[in-house]
Design a protein around this motif. Structure first.
Motif, PDB file in Angstrom:
ATOM      1  N   VAL A 170      18.842  -8.081  -2.294  1.00 57.47           N
ATOM      2  CA  VAL A 170      17.644  -7.706  -1.548  1.00 57.47           C
ATOM      3  C   VAL A 170      16.471  -8.386  -2.245  1.00 57.47           C
ATOM      4  CG1 VAL A 170      16.137  -5.861  -0.759  1.00 57.47           C
ATOM      5  CG2 VAL A 170      18.614  -5.498  -0.834  1.00 57.47           C
ATOM      6  N   LEU A 171      15.795  -9.277  -1.537  1.00 57.24           N
ATOM      7  CA  LEU A 171      14.670 -10.039  -2.089  1.00 57.24           C
ATOM      8  C   LEU A 171      13.373  -9.409  -1.610  1.00 57.24           C
ATOM      9  CD1 LEU A 171      14.092 -12.691  -3.734  1.00 57.24           C
ATOM     10  CD2 LEU A 171      13.807 -13.812  -1.504  1.00 57.24           C
ATOM     11  N   LEU A 172      12.512  -9.023  -2.560  1.00 55.11           N
ATOM     12  CA  LEU A 172      11.271  -8.318  -2.245  1.00 55.11           C
ATOM     13  C   LEU A 172      10.075  -9.201  -2.579  1.00 55.11           C
ATOM     14  CD1 LEU A 172      13.087  -5.740  -4.088  1.00 55.11           C
ATOM     15  CD2 LEU A 172      11.832  -4.742  -2.180  1.00 55.11           C
ATOM     16  N   LEU A 173       9.296  -9.563  -1.565  1.00 55.27           N
ATOM     17  CA  LEU A 173       8.200 -10.518  -1.710  1.00 55.27           C
ATOM     18  C   LEU A 173       6.854  -9.803  -1.594  1.00 55.27           C
ATOM     19  CD1 LEU A 173       9.664 -13.274   0.641  1.00 55.27           C
ATOM     20  CD2 LEU A 173       9.951 -13.087  -1.844  1.00 55.27           C
ATOM     21  N   HIS A 174       5.994 -10.004  -2.573  1.00 48.14           N
ATOM     22  CA  HIS A 174       4.694  -9.329  -2.581  1.00 48.14           C
ATOM     23  C   HIS A 174       3.609 -10.162  -1.913  1.00 48.14           C
ATOM     24  CE1 HIS A 174       2.651 -11.809  -5.654  1.00 48.14           C
ATOM     25  NE2 HIS A 174       3.832 -11.898  -6.256  1.00 48.14           N
ATOM     26  N   GLY A 175       2.449  -9.564  -1.763  1.00 46.53           N
ATOM     27  CA  GLY A 175       1.306 -10.237  -1.153  1.00 46.53           C
ATOM     28  C   GLY A 175       0.133 -10.346  -2.094  1.00 46.53           C
ATOM     29  N   PHE A 176      -1.085 -10.330  -1.528  1.00 49.61           N
ATOM     30  CA  PHE A 176      -2.335 -10.448  -2.266  1.00 49.61           C
ATOM     31  C   PHE A 176      -3.197  -9.228  -1.983  1.00 49.61           C
ATOM     32  CE2 PHE A 176      -6.825 -11.374  -2.416  1.00 49.61           C
ATOM     33  CZ  PHE A 176      -6.979 -12.087  -3.597  1.00 49.61           C
ATOM     34  N   PRO A 177      -3.932  -8.771  -2.976  1.00 44.22           N
ATOM     35  CA  PRO A 177      -3.885  -9.115  -4.391  1.00 44.22           C
ATOM     36  C   PRO A 177      -2.879  -8.199  -5.072  1.00 44.22           C
ATOM     37  CG  PRO A 177      -5.817  -7.752  -3.946  1.00 44.22           C
ATOM     38  CD  PRO A 177      -5.053  -7.858  -2.657  1.00 44.22           C
ATOM     39  N   ASP A 178      -1.766  -8.752  -5.476  1.00 43.15           N
ATOM     40  CA  ASP A 178      -0.636  -7.929  -5.887  1.00 43.15           C
ATOM     41  C   ASP A 178       0.285  -8.746  -6.781  1.00 43.15           C
ATOM     42  OD1 ASP A 178       0.741  -5.530  -5.885  1.00 43.15           O
ATOM     43  OD2 ASP A 178       0.789  -5.365  -3.710  1.00 43.15           O
ATOM     44  N   PHE A 222     -14.412 -13.343  -7.229  1.00 43.04           N
ATOM     45  CA  PHE A 222     -13.459 -12.231  -7.218  1.00 43.04           C
ATOM     46  C   PHE A 222     -13.232 -11.699  -8.632  1.00 43.04           C
ATOM     47  CE2 PHE A 222      -9.272 -10.225  -6.967  1.00 43.04           C
ATOM     48  CZ  PHE A 222      -9.313  -9.578  -5.744  1.00 43.04           C
ATOM     49  N   ALA A 223     -13.313 -12.563  -9.621  1.00 44.50           N
ATOM     50  CA  ALA A 223     -13.025 -12.182 -11.007  1.00 44.50           C
ATOM     51  C   ALA A 223     -14.212 -11.539 -11.723  1.00 44.50           C
ATOM     52  CB  ALA A 223     -12.569 -13.408 -11.791  1.00 44.50           C
ATOM     53  N   ARG A 224     -15.380 -11.545 -11.121  1.00 41.91           N
ATOM     54  CA  ARG A 224     -16.569 -11.026 -11.799  1.00 41.91           C
ATOM     55  C   ARG A 224     -16.429  -9.541 -12.149  1.00 41.91           C
ATOM     56  NH1 ARG A 224     -21.139 -13.691  -7.816  1.00 41.91           N
ATOM     57  NH2 ARG A 224     -21.040 -15.839  -8.641  1.00 41.91           N
ATOM     58  N   PRO A 276     -10.312  -3.382  -6.689  1.00 43.25           N
ATOM     59  CA  PRO A 276     -10.227  -2.067  -6.039  1.00 43.25           C
ATOM     60  C   PRO A 276     -10.991  -2.001  -4.726  1.00 43.25           C
ATOM     61  CG  PRO A 276     -11.597  -1.966  -8.004  1.00 43.25           C
ATOM     62  CD  PRO A 276     -10.927  -3.297  -8.027  1.00 43.25           C
ATOM     63  N   ALA A 277     -12.026  -2.830  -4.594  1.00 44.51           N
ATOM     64  CA  ALA A 277     -12.810  -2.818  -3.361  1.00 44.51           C
ATOM     65  C   ALA A 277     -11.975  -3.285  -2.172  1.00 44.51           C
ATOM     66  CB  ALA A 277     -14.045  -3.702  -3.520  1.00 44.51           C
ATOM     67  N   ILE A 278     -11.141  -4.325  -2.379  1.00 43.65           N
ATOM     68  CA  ILE A 278     -10.331  -4.827  -1.266  1.00 43.65           C
ATOM     69  C   ILE A 278      -9.231  -3.836  -0.923  1.00 43.65           C
ATOM     70  CG2 ILE A 278      -8.568  -6.171  -2.516  1.00 43.65           C
ATOM     71  CD1 ILE A 278     -10.557  -7.433   0.494  1.00 43.65           C
ATOM     72  N   HIS A 329      -6.653   6.728  -2.592  1.00 42.73           N
ATOM     73  CA  HIS A 329      -7.555   6.804  -3.737  1.00 42.73           C
ATOM     74  C   HIS A 329      -6.736   6.682  -5.023  1.00 42.73           C
ATOM     75  CE1 HIS A 329     -10.633   8.031  -0.885  1.00 42.73           C
ATOM     76  NE2 HIS A 329      -9.782   8.939  -0.422  1.00 42.73           N
ATOM     77  N   PRO A 330      -6.290   5.477  -5.339  1.00 44.81           N
ATOM     78  CA  PRO A 330      -5.407   5.287  -6.494  1.00 44.81           C
ATOM     79  C   PRO A 330      -6.165   5.360  -7.811  1.00 44.81           C
ATOM     80  CG  PRO A 330      -5.947   3.177  -5.527  1.00 44.81           C
ATOM     81  CD  PRO A 330      -6.558   4.216  -4.628  1.00 44.81           C
ATOM     82  N   PRO A 331      -5.466   5.687  -8.901  1.00 44.28           N
ATOM     83  CA  PRO A 331      -6.094   5.643 -10.223  1.00 44.28           C
ATOM     84  C   PRO A 331      -6.370   4.204 -10.635  1.00 44.28           C
ATOM     85  CG  PRO A 331      -3.740   6.017 -10.436  1.00 44.28           C
ATOM     86  CD  PRO A 331      -4.048   6.091  -8.966  1.00 44.28           C
ATOM     87  N   ALA A 332      -7.269   4.012 -11.594  1.00 45.53           N
ATOM     88  CA  ALA A 332      -7.640   2.671 -12.038  1.00 45.53           C
ATOM     89  C   ALA A 332      -6.436   1.899 -12.566  1.00 45.53           C
ATOM     90  CB  ALA A 332      -8.714   2.764 -13.112  1.00 45.53           C
ATOM     91  N   SER A 333      -5.467   2.608 -13.145  1.00 41.67           N
ATOM     92  CA  SER A 333      -4.290   1.948 -13.715  1.00 41.67           C
ATOM     93  C   SER A 333      -3.432   1.258 -12.656  1.00 41.67           C
ATOM     94  CB  SER A 333      -3.438   2.969 -14.474  1.00 41.67           C
ATOM     95  OG  SER A 333      -2.997   4.006 -13.606  1.00 41.67           O
ATOM     96  N   GLU A 334      -3.638   1.603 -11.389  1.00 43.93           N
ATOM     97  CA  GLU A 334      -2.861   1.001 -10.308  1.00 43.93           C
ATOM     98  C   GLU A 334      -3.065  -0.510 -10.244  1.00 43.93           C
ATOM     99  OE1 GLU A 334      -0.043   1.619  -7.285  1.00 43.93           O
ATOM    100  OE2 GLU A 334      -0.983   3.152  -8.523  1.00 43.93           O
ATOM    101  N   PHE A 335      -4.178  -0.991 -10.795  1.00 42.25           N
ATOM    102  CA  PHE A 335      -4.516  -2.405 -10.691  1.00 42.25           C
ATOM    103  C   PHE A 335      -4.263  -3.179 -11.984  1.00 42.25           C
ATOM    104  CE2 PHE A 335      -7.526   0.196  -8.197  1.00 42.25           C
ATOM    105  CZ  PHE A 335      -7.028  -0.096  -6.931  1.00 42.25           C
ATOM    106  N   ASP A 336      -3.685  -2.527 -12.989  1.00 44.86           N
ATOM    107  CA  ASP A 336      -3.497  -3.172 -14.287  1.00 44.86           C
ATOM    108  C   ASP A 336      -2.630  -4.428 -14.188  1.00 44.86           C
ATOM    109  OD1 ASP A 336      -5.047  -1.241 -15.446  1.00 44.86           O
ATOM    110  OD2 ASP A 336      -3.385  -0.163 -16.415  1.00 44.86           O
TER     111      ASP A 336
END
Length: 287
Positions: A40-48, A168-170, A177-179, A188-195
């Motif tokens: 099973v091949l799982l392909l992600h998107g952006f920003p991910d 985007f990197a600023r 998190p804005a996108i 409403h995810p925790p900040a760690s969701e984007f680590d």
């Protein structure tokens, strides 16, 4: 494949959780793998990143499958390519990864850009895709413009502009998190969701490579997206998605010959992370 030489050095310093590398379509791809059995091949998107599947991947493995989630082209620790990828390139990446992982075929699950790659792979190489499962993106060749879609997808224009990646990197990727809030407004995810995403994009060249998908994007569908899809397909539609509606998924049925099922699930664009238990139950029922 086993890591060796320079690749082993990348592996030792790469994104946490990386378990292997494979050469596919002229590029070195990093991936996370769990379980054994049919692929099973799982392909992600952006920003991910490949970590978007951290909840689903072990559940698939527990069902007797080999679940592999690669870091897409340019996403560290996958190599940064020398040119922006076309839709056709992304589709061929998926097919080449199936072969590089030693499988004759695979169930392909894709989200966002990963969904676009999965649609293309099924169109180009149906013998390699035993089942197609996509999230949040109706078949791109069937989408009709509307004020809601144009506003929701305005990033397709702004991300093409010079300096888009730097903006985007600023401020420590405050746009990240804005996108997510824009595309999944009820989450409403925790900040760690984007680590994991921050770690990936902090690697030199990776963020710019991710924006290359948008720079190369053409308003005209590629050959892989023009093809009628013949493999059994399940598309997941988020009931809270502010951009893609159920009518878009129903209209897309014309691109499929054979089984085409629409799964309506709670959540927006990132439904698989917003409601992981509900989502996993529904996906596993189709394996």
């Amino acid at each position: 494949m086993a890591a060796s030489g320079d690749v082993a050095g990348v592996l030792s310093t790469g994104v946490a959780g990386t378990t292997g590398f494979a050469e596919a379509n002229g590029l070195t791809f990093a991936y996370i793998e769990e379980g054994s059995g049919p692929l099973v091949l799982l392909l992600h998107g952006f920003p991910d990143t490949a970590h978007t599947w951290d909840d689903l991947r072990p559940r698939i493995a527990d069902r007797g499958y080999r679940a592999v989630s690669p870091f897409m082209r340019g996403y560290h620790p996958t190599a940064v390519p020398g040119a922006d990828p076309s839709q056709e390139t992304l589709a061929r990446d998926a097919l080449a990864l199936i072969a590089a992982l030693g499988a004759a075929d695979a169930v392909v699950i894709g989200h966002d850009w990963g969904a676009a790659a999965a649609y293309g792979a099924a169109g180009l190489g149906p013998e390699r895709v035993s089942k197609l499962i996509t999230l949040a993106i109706p078949h791109p060749a069937t989408l009709l413009p509307s004020p809601r879609k144009l506003w929701g997808a305005r990033h397709f224009v702004t991300y093409k502009l010079p300096g888009a990646a730097e903006r985007f990197a600023r401020n420590d990727f405050e746009a990240l998190p804005a996108i997510y809030r824009r595309w999944s407004p009820t989450w409403h995810p925790p900040a760690s969701e984007f680590d994991a995403v921050r770690e990936c994009f902090a690697s030199p060249g990776s963020l710019d490579a991710a924006f290359g998908y948008y720079r190369k994007l053409s308003p005209l569908p590629s050959a892989s997206l023009k093809a009628t899809i013949t493999v059994p397909t399940v598309v997941f539609a988020g009931l809270d998605d502010p951009v893609a509606g159920l009518a878009d998924y129903r209209r897309a049925a014309r691109k499929f010959k054979g089984e085409y099922l629409i799964e309506e699930v709670p959540g927006g664009h990132f439904m698989h992370r917003e409601h992981p238990d509900v989502f996993a139950e529904r996906v596993l029922s189709h394996l």
